[in-house]
Design an enzyme around this catalytic site. Structure first.
Site, short mmCIF file in Angstrom:
data_model
loop_
_atom_site.label_atom_id
_atom_site.label_comp_id
_atom_site.label_asym_id
_atom_site.label_seq_id
_atom_site.Cartn_x
_atom_site.Cartn_y
_atom_site.Cartn_z
N SER A 35 -32.14 20.90 -26.61
CA SER A 35 -31.05 20.09 -26.07
C SER A 35 -30.77 18.94 -27.03
O SER A 35 -31.66 18.14 -27.31
CB SER A 35 -31.44 19.53 -24.70
OG SER A 35 -30.65 18.41 -24.37
N LYS A 86 -25.41 19.03 -33.38
CA LYS A 86 -25.86 19.78 -32.20
C LYS A 86 -25.95 21.27 -32.46
O LYS A 86 -26.78 21.96 -31.85
CB LYS A 86 -24.95 19.50 -31.01
CG LYS A 86 -23.55 20.07 -31.10
CD LYS A 86 -22.77 19.78 -29.82
CE LYS A 86 -21.36 20.36 -29.88
NZ LYS A 86 -20.60 20.06 -28.64
N LYS A 120 -29.14 23.50 -31.30
CA LYS A 120 -28.99 24.60 -30.35
C LYS A 120 -29.54 25.91 -30.93
O LYS A 120 -30.02 26.77 -30.19
CB LYS A 120 -27.53 24.76 -29.96
CG LYS A 120 -27.05 23.66 -29.02
CD LYS A 120 -25.63 23.89 -28.54
CE LYS A 120 -25.21 22.86 -27.51
NZ LYS A 120 -23.82 23.09 -27.02
N HIS A 170 -16.52 -3.85 -16.71
CA HIS A 170 -17.35 -2.74 -16.25
C HIS A 170 -17.35 -2.61 -14.74
O HIS A 170 -17.93 -1.67 -14.19
CB HIS A 170 -18.77 -2.95 -16.76
CG HIS A 170 -19.60 -1.71 -16.76
ND1 HIS A 170 -19.12 -0.47 -16.42
CD2 HIS A 170 -20.91 -1.52 -17.09
CE1 HIS A 170 -20.09 0.42 -16.52
NE2 HIS A 170 -21.18 -0.19 -16.91
#
Length: 635
Positions: free
Chosen positions: A438, A429, A433, A353
């Protein structure tokens, strides 16, 4: 990025290990637009991350404390903040010191996290730091399929490498603003080096003699494979298959000590073993070959699997290898990039990372997955190929004992690693929507509701968001628990509350979450600013202000929910890292008609259950959607 770790707290003041902050290893993805420009051309014009105004950060700090501490604690925190912000006081002094420091660096937040999280963090990189990406399983179940798949991945990766070197990788923009592309150039030919006090990173891609080889590890043995001909062209898929067949035939039986397992140790133990290995010239040369390689390819044995779509054994394989009896020693976890391919079609990536974040990793992963679907070009293997070079290690009795310790430690860490994965296919989603919700904020509220139902309390939580609009931008913390989100989760199951009131609270919580995202992506990272101020006191040898010694500051940094949205276009799934001292980690992806939710935690605290939390999250999502459906919309 991000973990606020014991080293910060030792410098800031006395704090127990349990008061540390979790690492947020991944990031909320950005919907980027590719533009026809050289990817590094836009770097010079990127702005630096600003140092936020002191008053604004202190205001945000108190707002973040409000839902997670007691009333008397909040009252005291306000008094401490008032003293800290007093004109001509210590707060202004530390702020000026930080502003001077920021003027002398391209990105003061990247420097902060790089030093404290990545280089001085002494935890094992496996499970707690590295970034695993699990890719869709491929259709093969034998050694030949494994080898051919690996060869195709190598070719795709070398093609990607060429676009980086030639600066033809399409630049990315968000909302018309260019994004920092630096992480791509650090992805390959990079390695983390253990140090006695702090680690370092070596970048070989732009050295005078950049590497032309990869390392392949099979049956715990390491091999160097040259992937370019003398004329600079890469080997073909068929030529790479020949090389890997040679490796597999050579190592069909071995009693070689599994040196790779040493990279699973905590950094203090590994750094001492590393220095011991480096005393031998053969070991030194072998370590250099691994560290300089473009990447490491791990050819794994298959581990016992389950039947569900997102088989958790795939996640375990890519995260830690399955244990010392399986593939955990078939790794070099310090390499910037490991490509892992098992005999049963499982495959994925494991990355350090230090040099890259979730958005970049997933874009890179999607490229590799998409490349696997392209038709192969038939290319005859004519040129003779040099034999792969086996890397040898001289293992002393002391190192052999450390290897045995590493096996026991790794197996123990795996036993304490709780992981659950859910494909939530009731809606996605598109449905949210349609309700003007959101999707990301909706999921954030569902996570908080699920946690509240299990524990009957609100906790500190965060979501990682990208700051790539800034020079050397990485990720920052969005504090997702707010007063409005706390009000929503407390009201949701209250029979005294009307549905219209619950909807109103949900809408306010989602609106606040979206507004806070804009603040953080715009460069105002409250957590980074607060910690940086405390460290300025240490550097300037100023007595630590009371604001950083108070219980409220400890609770501010005690995140029990660490979350990231990392969405793939190809069905790949990211795994969030965990630490035994903290709560739950969740990485989720958002799609048109479904979500994929990964939940991880340490099993050292028996009160934690990823299975129960992910089930509660499923119930929360369904209940919240039912609330939307049952409540008439305002006209």
């Amino acid at each position: 990025m991000l973990r606020i770790f014991s080293r910060i707290m030792v410098k800031v003041g006395k704090m127990n290990h349990s008061d540390q902050v979790r690492s947020c290893q991944l990031v909320k993805p950005v919907q980027v637009i590719l533009v026809s420009d050289r990817c590094l051309n836009q770097q010079k014009g990127l702005p630096r991350v600003p140092v936020p105004p002191l008053w604004k950060t202190c205001e945000g700090y108190l707002s973040a404390l409000e839902p997670i501490i007691e009333e008397d604690e909040l009252k005291r925190a306000k008094q401490l903040v008032e003293v800290f912000m007093k004109g001509g006081g210590v707060g202004e002094e530390l702020q000026r010191s930080l502003e001077r420091k920021a003027c002398n660096t391209d990105n003061w937040t990247a420097d902060l996290w790089g030093k404290l999280e990545y280089f001085e963090n002494r935890s094992p990189v496996v499970i707690s730091t590295n970034l695993p990406i699990v890719c869709p399983r491929l259709d093969f179940r034998d050694k030949q399929g494994q080898i051919r798949c690996a060869a195709k991945i190598i070719i795709a990766l070398l093609e990607f490498k060429t676009t980086i070197e030639n600066e033809t990788l399409p630049a990315e923009n968000l909302g018309g603003k260019p994004l920092c592309m630096e992480q791509y150039s650090q992805l390959l030919s990079t390695c983390r080096i253990p140090g006695l006090v702090r680690d370092s990173v070596v970048f070989h891609a732009k050295s005078a003699n950049p590497p032309k080889h990869i390392t392949v590890v099979y049956n715990f043995q390491f091999f160097v494979v040259e992937v370019y001909h003398n004329d600079g062209t890469s080997l073909t898929v068929d030529q790479l298959c020949v090389q890997m067949e040679r490796i597999c035939n050579f190592t069909s039986a071995t009693n070689t000590e599994p040196v790779g397992i040493l990279t699973t140790l905590n950094r203090d133990s590994w750094s001492k073993a590393y220095l011991s290995l480096m005393k031998d010239q053969t070991n030194k040369e072998s370590l250099s070959a691994i560290e300089r390689s473009i990447f490491t390819l791990c050819l794994d044995r298959a581990i016992p699997r389950e039947s569900d779509k997102y088989c958790t054994c795939d996640f375990h394989l890519i995260t830690h290898g399955g244990g010392s009896q399986w593939n955990s020693a078939n790794r070099w976890f310090d390499k910037s990039l490991q490509i892992i391919v098992a005999e049963d079609g499982s495959w994925g990536l494991n990355l350090i990372h230090i040099v890259t974040d979730g958005t970049v990793i997933m874009a890179f992963t999607d490229y590799l997955v998409a490349s696997m679907k392209k038709p192969e070009m038939i290319q005859a293997s004519i040129l003779p190929l040099p034999m792969p070079q086996k890397l040898h290690f001289s293992v002393t009795p002391d190192i052999k004992e450390i290897i045995e310790q590493a096996k026991r430690s790794m197996d123990g860490n795996i036993r304490n690693f709780g992981l659950s994965v859910m494909v939530f296919d009731h809606f996605g989603k598109n449905d949210l929507k349609a309700h003007n919700m959101s999707p990301d904020a909706f999921i954030q509220m569902a996570i908080q509701l699920a946690y509240y139902r299990m524990n009957k309390q609100v906790c500190a939580s965060y979501e990682a968001v990208s700051q790539r609009m800034f020079r050397h931008g990485r990720v920052s913390l969005l504090l997702s628990t707010t007063s409005v989100s706390a009000a929503f989760v407390k009201a949701f199951d209250d029979p005294e509350k009307q549905n219209t009131e619950k909807i109103d609270l949900l809408q306010k919580a989602i609106k606040t979450h979206k507004e806070n995202i804009k603040v953080v992506t715009g460069g105002h990272d409250i957590v980074a600013h607060i910690i940086a101020l405390s460290l300025q006191a240490v550097e300037n040898k100023i007595p630590m202000p009371d604001i950083f010694r108070d219980i409220s500051y400890k609770k501010f940094l005690n995140y029990q929910l660490t979350t990231s949205q990392v969405t793939s276009n190809t069905g790949s799934v990211a795994v969030h890292q965990v630490d035994e001292c903290f709560g739950y980690s969740s990485c989720y992806s958002v799609h048109n008609s479904h979500f994929v939710i990964e939940m991880a935690a340490s099993n050292t605290d028996k009160r934690r259950s990823t299975h129960h939390l992910i089930q509660n999250m499923k119930d929360a999502l369904l209940d919240m959607r039912a609330l939307l459906e049952q409540t008439p919309r305002a006209t």
